[in-house]
Design an enzyme around this catalytic site. Structure first.
Site, PDB file in Angstrom:
ATOM      1  N   ASP B  92       4.090  -0.086 -10.250  1.00  0.00           N
ATOM      2  CA  ASP B  92       4.526   1.176  -9.637  1.00  0.00           C
ATOM      3  C   ASP B  92       5.759   0.977  -8.747  1.00  0.00           C
ATOM      4  OD1 ASP B  92       2.706  -0.235  -7.979  1.00  0.00           O
ATOM      5  OD2 ASP B  92       2.288   1.544  -6.779  1.00  0.00           O
ATOM      6  N   HIS B 341       4.258   6.268  -0.235  1.00  0.00           N
ATOM      7  CA  HIS B 341       3.308   5.545  -1.085  1.00  0.00           C
ATOM      8  C   HIS B 341       1.895   6.112  -0.881  1.00  0.00           C
ATOM      9  CE1 HIS B 341       1.088   2.069  -2.842  1.00  0.00           C
ATOM     10  NE2 HIS B 341       2.198   1.886  -3.530  1.00  0.00           N
TER      11      HIS B 341
HETATM   12 ZN   LIG Z   1       2.235   0.267  -4.918  1.00  0.00          ZN
HETATM   13 ZN   LIG Z   2       1.252  -3.039  -4.917  1.00  0.00          ZN
END
Ligand SMILES: [Zn+2]
Ligand SMILES: [Zn+2]
Ligand SMILES: [Zn+2]
Ligand SMILES: [Zn+2]
Lengths: 393, 393
Positions: B92, B341
């Site tokens: 990600d 995040h």
């Molecule tokens: Zn991450």
């Molecule tokens: Zn990570």
């Protein structure tokens, strides 16, 4: 059995907000097969699941051809994807696969509910299997991409305090969630690769000419034997029981009045299987396999990256124009040619503006012109277009 | 000099239509630096370039804090990206980088206009350089991902007609478009990595505790010496010339009337450099470097994947909660804490619906509660949020 084909990305070279990178889903009852997986495919899948009111989709506004059957929005739960086919290793067909696999793994894991990270604990025994077919190099690419996914390193500090440089290990050995794969040799007599066969489908791959090795895929549904004509049997005084089984097994049966009933007379006509052919990037086919195996395709999906006027440039880059795609469809006697993998200069019709030079409808017209006198229908694919694949006429 | 920070993705684990995967851009005059590059980053960049009328953006609708400076939409031409920093090798934060590099290469190539495929011909000498900083393993990942990009294979048929299995070569040698890189050793005295320094900036990396090696980055703008106070000089009868140069160089100068003018009296105050600290995924820092180097940060960007109530789960996965992020910001005496995040369960405010359990505003409130009595402002990042970084007070 219903079958449909959904385009998740129809652009070439890179994903854009108007056209995702290459990816399409063939959906049959209970299973989704993914063909190519450009960057952003998992997001395209999520968009296809959102209600139209929540997501302003670009397409499909105009693109379908005069004889198209159905356009709608299907649900493709990533966890339902059981097979992935990668035509070639260019990024616009590949770079979404590692992320998709991570998400599938999160969604199908029997562990804790999906959280921010991959679940700990052992994976393979609990997870449904997902088969991935593709060219040499794909396995290594996936192992290297996923080396840090789905596992936790005990050592938090990189060796010798280095921030860069060293390569991570793990290229040879299996990934923790990987099962042993196999190689598929070219069958020389058919000039094809038999990827697998079961009761419902035979799937083959064939070779294409591009800048790097590229493949196309032929999904052939098995013919299904006709069902017993129970109405007829009841008229003849036959009731469900062992005799039905013998007729189904192809035996003849003697009726009470002495007449003989042939199996073929007691059965309805067999249902011929459908054939879907999906070409990867190409400027031509390699060998005789492609045209042979694609004969009579119900749907032939072929790239048309640039317009006919730019054929020289297209071929230089290993790509096709509508006329070239049409020639393939004609040679295969396909029922429907679906064009995709358009240069990003061809905006989706819904985003087209007055004054734009390039109109994707030109591409359809060029294919239609090249197919005059044939029975091949032409469809322009757009992101989120779904085509139902009807039973054989 | 203006500086701003644009969030291209603020979601954890995977990209979704509401939150892209991690990526943010620090823009200074003439250059864009990218921090992390989750899948879909290049598409997010393109969206940030579309006019608002063409693209219905989700954000930023609500998220900014009470003292936020500026929210607007910036242009980030991919070709302007001169440096990329990758915090760690989870997908990600990483899976968008190969595709972005292909697109940058297409856009910056001096060859034919951007077409459907990468241009042929030699690359490196003509292309602007793009430096990529990241953990061990990144180089191998990029080489393997890009093995088939930007070059054409003469042999179209895979060895022995195999469709699968063999791994592609090219892991050790440089990619055709790659220049020799280097390793950056940990500086033991500062417990940091000095990534580079020039007249405008010093950039350092520091270690974080996550599931795998993870890093944060500190961008320290160099203090700029004050300019000559030309108004004062003119009042004193001094005109532009060699004397000005001597004052600039720190020398004292004797005026006509015998008075001595010190350099420090002739100069305006120096402009202190700004400091931007961007943390990768973490549940804590490693060593003393992080808190030392981030002291007095103007902006400290920190993950807050889950809410305080789920701290145990967050830490299990190597992640932080708002309270944990706040503790770091307080320890650093940061001026502003920016949270990002977020677990995908926290929808952007614009997509929030009545009845949704998880509200991202909770995360801001938790950080604010933990920062009561401090001077730290809190901002929630959202996709496409741009924060201007003002000069020091
Ligand atoms: Zn991450
Ligand atoms: Zn990570
Ligand atoms: Zn392509
Ligand atoms: Zn290609």
């Amino acid at each position: 059995m219903t079958m449909d084909l959904t385009f998740l990305g129809t652009g070439s070279a890179y994903p854009s907000p108007g056209r995702g990178a290459s990816a399409l889903v063939l959906r049959t009852e209970g299973e989704c097969w993914l063909f190519d997986c450009g960057e952003g495919t998992q997001t395209q899948i999520m968009k296809s699941q959102l209600r139209a009111s929540e997501y302003r989709s670009w397409g499909p506004a105009v693109p379908v051809g005069p004889h198209d059957i159905t356009v709608n929005r299907v649900l493709v739960p990533p966890g339902r994807i059981t097979k992935v086919f990668i035509s070639h290793l260019h990024g616009d067909h590949l770079f979404g696969l590692p992320g998709l696999l991570c998400t599938v793994s999160l969604q199908t894991s029997p562990g804790p509910p999906p959280g921010p990270g991959p679940p700990p604990g052992p994976g393979p025994p609990h997870l449904p299997r997902l088969d991935i077919y593709g060219p040499p190099g794909l396995r290594k690419y996936l192992r290297v991409s996923l080396v840090h996914e789905l596992e936790t390193l005990p050592d938090q500090s990189p060796p010798e305090g280095q921030l860069s440089c060293e390569v991570t290990a793990a290229c040879g050995p299996l990934h923790p969630q990987e099962q042993q794969g196999r190689s598929v040799p070219l069958d020389v007599s058919s000039d094809c690769y038999l990827l697998f066969e079961d009761k419902r489908f035979v799937v083959k791959a064939f070779r294409l000419f591009h800048r790097i090795p590229s493949f196309g895929f032929c999904v052939q549904e098995q013919d299904r034997p006709g069902r017993l004509n129970t109405e007829l049997l009841k008229k003849l005084g036959l009731h469900p029981g062992p005799l039905y089984g013998r007729l189904k097994a192809g035996e003849a049966v003697t009726l009470e009045d002495g007449r003989v009933l042939l199996s073929s007379d007691a059965m309805e006509k067999p249902v011929p299987g459908r054939k879907i052919c999906i070409f990867g990037d190409c400027s031509s086919v390699v060998g005789e396999g492609p045209l042979k195996v694609c004969q009579g395709a119900d749907i032939l999906v072929h790239e048309a990256t640039l317009a006919d006027e730019q054929q020289e440039k297209a071929v230089d880059h290993g790509h096709s124009t509508p006329r070239m795609a049409a020639a393939v469809a004609r040679a295969c006697g396909a029922r429907r040619l679906v064009l995709y993998h358009f240069s990003q200069r061809y905006k989706p019709s819904a985003l087209q503006r007055d004054g734009d030079d390039d109109d994707v409808l030109t591409l359809r017209r060029q294919a239609e012109d090249a197919l005059q006198g044939s029975a091949v229908d032409v469809t322009l694919a757009e992101d989120f277009l779904t085509l139902e694949i009807p039973l054989k006429r």
